[in-house]
Write an enzyme that holds these catalytic residues in place. Structure first.
Site, PDB file in Angstrom:
ATOM      1  CG  HIS A   1      18.243  21.013 -16.551  1.00  0.00           C
ATOM      2  ND1 HIS A   1      17.812  22.098 -17.274  1.00  0.00           N
ATOM      3  CD2 HIS A   1      19.596  21.069 -16.559  1.00  0.00           C
ATOM      4  CE1 HIS A   1      18.857  22.784 -17.692  1.00  0.00           C
ATOM      5  NE2 HIS A   1      19.958  22.183 -17.274  1.00  0.00           N
TER       6      HIS A   1
ATOM      7  NE  ARG B   1      22.033  24.856 -22.020  1.00  0.00           N
ATOM      8  CZ  ARG B   1      22.635  24.154 -21.036  1.00  0.00           C
ATOM      9  NH1 ARG B   1      23.613  24.706 -20.339  1.00  0.00           N
ATOM     10  NH2 ARG B   1      22.243  22.945 -20.743  1.00  0.00           N
TER      11      ARG B   1
ATOM     12  CD  GLU C   1      28.012  25.797 -18.497  1.00  0.00           C
ATOM     13  OE1 GLU C   1      27.324  24.891 -18.009  1.00  0.00           O
ATOM     14  OE2 GLU C   1      28.373  25.827 -19.683  1.00  0.00           O
TER      15      GLU C   1
ATOM     16  CG  ASP D   1      28.748  22.044 -15.770  1.00  0.00           C
ATOM     17  OD1 ASP D   1      29.108  20.856 -15.807  1.00  0.00           O
ATOM     18  OD2 ASP D   1      27.795  22.469 -16.444  1.00  0.00           O
TER      19      ASP D   1
ATOM     20  NE  ARG E   1      19.227  29.821  -7.014  1.00  0.00           N
ATOM     21  CZ  ARG E   1      18.080  29.649  -6.361  1.00  0.00           C
ATOM     22  NH1 ARG E   1      16.935  29.911  -6.936  1.00  0.00           N
ATOM     23  NH2 ARG E   1      18.092  29.193  -5.130  1.00  0.00           N
TER      24      ARG E   1
ATOM     25  NE  ARG F   1      24.098  16.509 -20.454  1.00  0.00           N
ATOM     26  CZ  ARG F   1      24.232  17.733 -20.981  1.00  0.00           C
ATOM     27  NH1 ARG F   1      24.338  18.771 -20.187  1.00  0.00           N
ATOM     28  NH2 ARG F   1      24.264  17.892 -22.283  1.00  0.00           N
TER      29      ARG F   1
END
Length: 1048
Positions: free
Chosen positions: A154, A550, A671, A712, A750, A883
């Site tokens: 991320h 994913r 989410e 999210d 997280r 995002r």
């Protein structure tokens, strides 16, 4: 100090911290005097003094004077030239980074010096035994614990990797500076080293000039293993073992490891078109290559260490067998050399090259040479390229050596990886050329090898451990060469006896050496580096970190649409849930492939099918879970199971044997608030399907994994509502699984910041619903948190212990549920008001989106080049498709941190006004979940700064929208007021004075950075093509992120 470290409530020795800050600050000043001149340094000091004075006035409650000083500071900054602004931004950014290094160092120092250490294995094991837990139960629970820390790519790590390494070097030098036995000359040299590092940092470009590729992101994750975790894991496991032995009488079994590691780097394709099937395959092979490389180094070092002759009969027998095999192998190679040399002249008239005249780098050093400067004892790993290129002679020699050796092929097993088929372009003449080069390379090989390897006696006094470990190293090197061939898509003929595929193959000779040493009375040797290597193999396996895949659920539906339309049976996505489940279940029970080989599909669909094919080729030995983002129905899970089954059938048919490993775990990720509320029902429906339930029991040992997303859900409904919905979803998922006798592992997605579910790990685990942590847990660590928590071996050991003890306590002493139903009703009421307040601002106020773009640097964050994926899932400009990371990142920059508190004040106030204040205070004292939620919000409120946020509005926001900003600042004050009422604290962070003191120490550098950012944004929005202005802005973003100690 970052708001997500776990020692956040522990005191820091501020005298030592201040001393280090003064040292690093004065050295940076000296460097800047030389680099930018004394005149400019006077401006730097003037700005810092103004900021410091304003902070002092504000802390003393003299608001008018503080505001006057801040206006003067803003005026000074507005008069700066672009060059001056750029230099000031760089200077203050480096000050903040150096302060961060000092903070981390002193946290390490505290862990080293405090005995007993809170939350350590020794501390918690003792508490549990003293509290009545039988030693046998404690022992069994620890040995069965399964915690997996999943590192993700991320995009929240702001610093370039080059600068991260320089920061680590400074941390090592600070550590060395703590030694009391340093002579005057040594300390002088240390200061010179620090000056060199700081000068190097100043002269290095802080900005990434291009976006990293997914493979580069994965390499960064693998480097964390080499840089820190490789050293930390054995140390951590020794601590666990010693504490277990002390409190239960038995050490941790040698191959038992309570914690393992996973990765999303190179596997997370959700919204990232740059992560392709090829990328996933390359990253998986690179991970194996890196693991083998690290094992080669360790095997080499231990081989030199274990020079003794006394051993067990089994080991001696194995050593003799290896010697005999090597002797016969040398004879075979000589025969091949003679045969191939006779045919040299027939190949294109090429002449044989001369013997090499230069030794490889470091060939003059013993292979066990160590360097004890606190960094890796080896040269940094250079990864093999994943681009196709011609192999060098060493590659060709090794490949042919593997392919030409004789021997019986072992039976096929599920552990084998796929054989890369020979390229059609690789013809017989190329193969002959390859063999020629192989033959020629033998000329200097054997004599050169003898220069590097210890001499092995052939007589009665052989060194058996060296022989066995030499054979281990040889196989590892062949394994590494094979991986390089696979990475380069070159022909790979090999004898499976000659390389390692599974960790148990590598463990076998290591355990034999260990048992031999123990049986010969050399246990003290066995429990040294050899035991550490065995524990590393048990923890990291052959891949270091198994790679999760994913993808978003809609991409799977699109793929099935293409298939069903091709088969002329309708459009899958238009079917209702019942028809989808009927179709999927019927196909899963069948034995024929669903997807015809002749099918032609769109590129997006082909990429999904290619990903499942790669998953089938690599299998569960290399890959971990398949995570479905935006999952909302049982059919989302079965769709992946079907596509996975179909790919495995196709690959198995081509290979003529079963696919390697087993099927991947399929993990739904819930989410949004809506999906979280339906999570339990989805799991119930899944487990009610006989095929699926039997599949879980047979293929996954009766274990269902479910992921819950914090980012999210927080962006969807606000932090408070998200926290409560996550709590209830976990309760429901656990209940659903228990109804069907299936164990559940919860996977927590997280983020780093509190707005995305971040916070101290210990606090987070201890506040989960009772029964949701039963010895198993998966959790992501993202971006800057990976470096903050695992960048140094000492901090990594501490983090691993905290994960272990927190999960252990949550298993044996689960946190208390809400005492009465009334508390749950109050949470529902707070959540409802909070969500309404949050959504009325973020999604329903037509002015908010424009206000967000004006008041924050959100639009400019994309120029940071900190991640390979786009900032939006889709091309829409709304908040919904933005995002969560840039959403939180942008508000963190302005110090408003709106996502973490918006709606909380309204929710708490609404319930307090109905007369439930005392109930909320009781909930805070007695309910761990509620207490941790309030504490985290209080923590982030302590980092918010209303005057700074107001300055952004006054300069950047149009007049018509400034009223909205004023209203939001009022909401922040409401949140502060009501949080303090519930917690009973007089001021924010009253229970965490260390955090407050650390934040205050940064303000003289952080506040000017924010004012500088406002000025630069103002100029840039009038001259958006000015690249130098953009660079200056990005440097302020870096500096503020360093000062806040987190990004998104």
């Amino acid at each position: 100090m970052t708001d997500t470290t776990d020692d956040i409530a522990e005191e820091i020795s501020f005298q030592n911290f201040d001393d280090d800050c003064k040292l690093l600050g004065s050295l940076l000043n000296d460097v800047l005097q030389r680099e930018v001149g004394g005149k400019f340094m006077e401006k730097v000091e003037r700005n810092r003094t103004l900021a410091q004075s304003a902070c002092n006035m504000r802390m003393a409650g003299i608001e008018d004077m503080a505001e006057l000083l801040e206006k003067q500071l803003a005026s000074e900054i507005s008069k700066m030239t672009l060059e001056e602004a750029l230099t000031l931004a760089r200077a203050f950014s480096h000050y903040l980074n150096l302060m961060g290094i000092a903070e981390t160092h002193h946290r390490v120092r505290k862990v080293r010096n405090v005995v007993p250490l809170s939350k350590s294995c020794d501390d918690i094991f003792n508490q549990l035994v003293q509290g009545g837990v039988p030693p046998d139960e404690l022992y069994e629970t620890v040995c069965k614990q399964e915690v997996e820390i999943v590192l993700t790519a991320h995009p929240t790590q702001i610093n370039r990797r080059t600068l991260q390494y320089k920061h680590i070097r400074i941390a090592h030098l600070l550590d060395y500076n703590d030694r009391s036995d340093l002579a005057f000359e040594d300390r002088e040299m240390l200061i010179e080293d620090l000056v060199r590092e700081i000068t190097s940092i100043w002269q290095t470009d802080e900005l990434r000039r291009y976006k990293p590729t997914p493979v580069e992101e994965a390499k960064a994750g693998l480097n964390i293993v080499e840089q820190s975790l490789w050293k930390a894991v054995p140390h951590y496991l020794r601590r666990v073992s010693n504490a277990l032995k002390k409190h239960t009488g038995r050490p941790l079994p040698l191959t038992c490891t309570p914690i393992k590691f996973g990765s999303w780097m190179g596997g997370d394709r959700d919204g990232n078109p740059n992560v392709t099937a090829k990328v996933t395959k390359d990253v998986s092979l690179l991970s194996r290559w890196m693991a083998i490389d690290l094992y080669i180094r360790e095997a080499d070092s231990i081989r030199f260490e274990l020079s003794m002759n006394r051993c067990s009969d089994r080991l001696l027998k194995l050593a003799h067998e290896i010697l005999e095999e090597e002797t016969s192998s040398d004879v075979r190679h000589e025969t091949w050399n003679q045969s191939l040399n006779r045919s040299q002249t027939k190949l294109h008239g090429q002449q044989a090259p001369t013997i090499p005249t230069h030794l490889p780098a470091r060939a003059d050093l013993p292979s066990c040479t160590e360097c004890n400067d606190g960094e890796s004892q080896y040269i940094r790993v250079e990864f093999p390229s994943t681009d196709n290129k011609t192999l060098n002679r060493q590659d060709l020699r090794q490949n042919l050596r593997v392919s030409l050796q004789n021997g019986n092929s072992p039976n096929s097993s599920s552990a084998q990886s796929p054989v890369t088929p020979r390229s059609s372009s690789f013809n017989s003449s190329q193969l002959l050329a390859q063999r020629k080069l192989f033959a020629e390379s033998q000329i200097g090989r054997s004599s050169f090898q003898k220069l590097l390897e210890p001499r092995v006696s052939q007589g009665p006094g052989i060194a058996p451990y060296r022989i066995v470990l030499g054979n281990v190293k040889d196989k590892l090197m062949k394994t590494q060469k094979r991986l390089e061939l696979l990475l380069e898509d070159l022909p790979c003929e090999y004898d499976p006896w000659d390389y390692y595929e599974a960790s148990n193959q590598l463990l076998e000779p290591l355990l034999l050496c260990y048992e031999s040493l123990q049986s010969c009375g050399s246990g003290v040797l066995a429990d040294g580096r050899l035991a550490d290597l065995i524990r590393r193999v048990a923890t990291f396996g052959m891949v270091l970190m198994k790679l999760d895949l994913r993808q978003e659920s809609g991409r799977h539906a699109d793929t099935l649409d293409a298939i069903t339309r091709y088969l002329d049976i309708g459009t899958y996505s238009k079917w209702d849930e019942g028809k989808k489940l009927e179709f999927l279940t019927r196909e899963l029970k069948g034995k024929r492939p669903l997807v015809p080989q002749s099918i032609e599909v769109a590129p997006d669909v082909k990429e999904v099918l290619d990903t499942f094919r790669v998953a089938a080729e690599l299998g569960s030995d290399s890959l971990g879970a398949y995570v479905i983002s935006m999952a909302s129905n049982a059919s989302d899970v079965l769709a992946v199971e079907l596509l996975q089954k179909d790919a495995r059938l196709a690959v198995s048919g081509e290979l003529g044997r079963p696919c390697p490993g087993g099927t991947l775990r399929v993990v739904p990720l819930f989410e949004t608030v809506k999906d979280l509320r339906g999570a339990g029902a989805v799991i119930r429906r899944l487990l009610s399907i006989d095929w699926y339930r039997e599949h879980i029991i047979k293929s996954h040992n009766g274990h269902q994994e479910v992921m819950v997303g914090y980012s999210d859900s927080g962006k969807d409904a606000g932090r408070f509502t998200a926290a409560w919905e996550l709590y209830k979803a976990q309760e429901d998922v656990v209940a659903a699984s228990n109804e069907y006798g299936i164990k559940v592992t919860l996977f927590h997605g997280r983020g780093g910041s509190i707005g995305r579910g971040g916070g101290p790990t210990y606090l987070a685990i201890q506040s989960q619903p009772p029964g949701s942590v039963m010895g198993t847990l998966r959790s992501t660590e993202q971006g800057e948190m990976v470096q903050a928590k695992f960048g140094l071996p000492q901090t990594a050991v501490r983090q691993l212990e905290i994960h272990t003890t927190a999960v252990l306590l949550a298993t044996l002493r689960p946190p208390l549920p809400p005492r009465e139903e009334k508390w749950r009703n109050l949470m529902e009421e707070i959540s409802k008001i909070s969500c309404q307040n949050y959504r009325s601002v973020v999604y329903e106020n037509p002015e908010f989106l424009s206000y967000f773009h004006e008041a924050t640097p959100q639009a400019e964050l994309g120029f940071l080049n900190i991640g390979s994926r786009p900032t939006r899932r889709k091309s829409s400009t709304g908040i919904g498709h933005l995002r969560a990371i840039p959403w939180v990142f942008a508000w963190t920059q302005t110090r408003f941190v709106l996502p973490a508190w918006l709606g909380v004040g309204a929710g708490l106030q609404g319930v307090c006004e109905k007369g439930h204040t005392d109930d909320l205070k009781a909930m805070y004292k007695e309910w761990p979940f509620f207490q941790s939620t309030i504490d985290l919000i209080e923590m982030v409120l302590g980092k918010a700064d209303i005057p700074i946020a107001k300055h952004y509005d006054e300069v950047l926001v149009s007049k018509s929208r400034q009223e909205l900003g004023s209203k939001l600042r009022g909401e922040l004050l409401t949140a502060e007021k009501n949080v303090l009422v519930v917690s009973g604290h007089e001021k924010l962070s009253e229970n965490n004075r260390s955090l407050r003191r650390l934040i205050e120490s940064r303000l003289p550098y952080l506040n000017p950075m924010n004012m500088l950012q406002v000025e630069i944004l103002k100029r840039l929005r009038c001259d958006d093509d000015n690249h130098k202005l953009r660079d200056a802005l990005l440097i302020t973003i870096n500096g503020i992120a360093a000062g806040m100690r987190n990004t998104g």
